[in-house]
Design an enzyme around this catalytic site. Structure first.
Site, PDB file in Angstrom:
ATOM      1  N   LEU A 106       0.865  -1.184   0.000  1.00 26.07           N
ATOM      2  CA  LEU A 106       0.000   0.000   0.000  1.00 26.07           C
ATOM      3  C   LEU A 106       0.895   1.225   0.000  1.00 26.07           C
ATOM      4  O   LEU A 106       1.929   1.238   0.679  1.00 26.07           O
ATOM      5  CB  LEU A 106      -0.896   0.015   1.243  1.00 26.07           C
ATOM      6  CG  LEU A 106      -1.998  -1.045   1.319  1.00 26.07           C
ATOM      7  CD1 LEU A 106      -2.625  -1.044   2.715  1.00 26.07           C
ATOM      8  CD2 LEU A 106      -3.064  -0.808   0.257  1.00 26.07           C
ATOM      9  N   ASP A 107       0.515   2.260  -0.745  1.00 29.22           N
ATOM     10  CA  ASP A 107       1.348   3.458  -0.782  1.00 29.22           C
ATOM     11  C   ASP A 107       1.212   4.262   0.513  1.00 29.22           C
ATOM     12  O   ASP A 107       0.399   3.944   1.385  1.00 29.22           O
ATOM     13  CB  ASP A 107       1.045   4.321  -2.018  1.00 29.22           C
ATOM     14  CG  ASP A 107      -0.381   4.856  -2.045  1.00 29.22           C
ATOM     15  OD1 ASP A 107      -0.909   5.206  -0.965  1.00 29.22           O
ATOM     16  OD2 ASP A 107      -0.969   4.958  -3.129  1.00 29.22           O
ATOM     17  N   LYS A 108       2.017   5.291   0.626  1.00 23.52           N
ATOM     18  CA  LYS A 108       2.084   6.081   1.860  1.00 23.52           C
ATOM     19  C   LYS A 108       0.728   6.633   2.268  1.00 23.52           C
ATOM     20  O   LYS A 108       0.393   6.689   3.464  1.00 23.52           O
ATOM     21  CB  LYS A 108       3.074   7.239   1.677  1.00 23.52           C
ATOM     22  CG  LYS A 108       3.245   8.124   2.917  1.00 23.52           C
ATOM     23  CD  LYS A 108       4.016   9.392   2.610  1.00 23.52           C
ATOM     24  CE  LYS A 108       3.181  10.358   1.797  1.00 23.52           C
ATOM     25  NZ  LYS A 108       3.806  11.695   1.675  1.00 23.52           N
ATOM     26  N   SER A 110      -2.227   5.481   1.666  1.00 23.31           N
ATOM     27  CA  SER A 110      -3.287   4.480   1.802  1.00 23.31           C
ATOM     28  C   SER A 110      -3.162   3.749   3.136  1.00 23.31           C
ATOM     29  O   SER A 110      -2.090   3.702   3.737  1.00 23.31           O
ATOM     30  CB  SER A 110      -3.216   3.474   0.652  1.00 23.31           C
ATOM     31  OG  SER A 110      -3.370   4.126  -0.598  1.00 23.31           O
ATOM     32  N   ARG A 190      -0.711   1.859  -7.994  1.00 25.42           N
ATOM     33  CA  ARG A 190      -1.606   3.010  -7.805  1.00 25.42           C
ATOM     34  C   ARG A 190      -2.766   3.010  -8.810  1.00 25.42           C
ATOM     35  O   ARG A 190      -3.235   4.062  -9.246  1.00 25.42           O
ATOM     36  CB  ARG A 190      -0.815   4.320  -7.887  1.00 25.42           C
ATOM     37  CG  ARG A 190       0.258   4.441  -6.804  1.00 25.42           C
ATOM     38  CD  ARG A 190       1.081   5.722  -6.961  1.00 25.42           C
ATOM     39  NE  ARG A 190       0.286   6.909  -6.702  1.00 25.42           N
ATOM     40  CZ  ARG A 190       0.085   7.440  -5.515  1.00 25.42           C
ATOM     41  NH1 ARG A 190       0.595   6.881  -4.436  1.00 25.42           N
ATOM     42  NH2 ARG A 190      -0.643   8.537  -5.378  1.00 25.42           N
TER      43      ARG A 190
END
Length: 231
Positions: A106-108, A110, A190
């Site tokens: 998961l990105d920063k 999220s 993403r």
């Protein structure tokens, strides 16, 4: 262990890496099978000697696999290396879980469900495109989603530079067109954010609730939970 098994699977299990990473080790000549350089797709049998980067992997070794669910907060990246002022999830994980790797990052910006494990074979099966798995997210948009855009995403998909993006959408609350449950069967980098951005929306919140066989609901009010091997 069976009579015969694929070399990359054996390496992945013993080094807690994915099969693709094991294939890279083989292709780069860092593996020896009975003192010879093996080919991709090689199989091994009990009694064979496997050496990776100078380390002998014994058939008698039984990897101790661990499976941990983690409710990731916003503001942390999933890599081991800190990126500027952004902390990594490893800065909040207990010491006994520091060796585990996230399956499906998961990105920063999220939050939500992460599966952490040292089982490279399971990680491969949950992330490789050839295996079907369902992922669910709760998404908040900066403005209501237009019916036409809803239909485009769900029926035909939105064309992105890396191909069309299509997923299922369901309102989280009746009458609210800003909050949606997204259900998808793939997970490009993403992808959800890029899909909505292509239509003029900004995803202000993205929270994962399901990843294949595991669900955020299993955690209850806990941030971490050790579970049995997902099936």
């Amino acid at each position: 262990m069976p009579e015969s098994t694929r070399l990359n699977k054996f390496i992945a299990q013993h080094l807690s890496i994915g099969r693709r990473a094991a294939d890279d080790l083989i292709a780069n000549g860092e593996v020896r099978l009975n003192n010879e350089v093996p080919i991709l797709g090689a199989r091994i049998n009990p009694g064979d000697e496997v050496v990776v980067q100078g380390r002998r992997l014994a058939f008698t070794e039984t990897p101790d696999f661990l499976y941990v669910l983690f409710n990731k907060p916003v503001g942390y990246v999933c890599s081991r290396r800190q990126q500027g002022d952004t902390h990594t999830i490893y800065s909040v994980l207990p010491a006994e879980y520091q060796h585990l790797k996230p399956v499906g990052r998961l990105d920063k910006d999220s939050s939500g469900l992460l599966l952490l494990t040292n089982d490279g074979d399971l990680a491969f099966r949950l992330t490789h495109p050839s295996f079907v798995k369902i992922k669910k997210y709760e998404v908040t948009l900066d403005k209501p989603l237009a019916p036409l855009h809803h239909q485009m995403i769900a029926d035909h998909g939105v064309l992105l530079p890396d191909g069309p993006s299509k997923f299922e959408l369901q309102r989280l609350h009746d009458g609210d067109d800003t909050q949606w449950q997204v259900t998808m069967h793939e997970g490009r980098n993403r992808q959800i954010r890029r899909t909505f951005a292509a239509l003029g929306y900004v995803v202000t919140q993205l929270h994962r609730t399901q990843f294949g066989p595991v669900s955020l609901s299993q955690l209850g009010d806990k941030q971490l939970l050790v579970i049995d091997k997902p099936t």
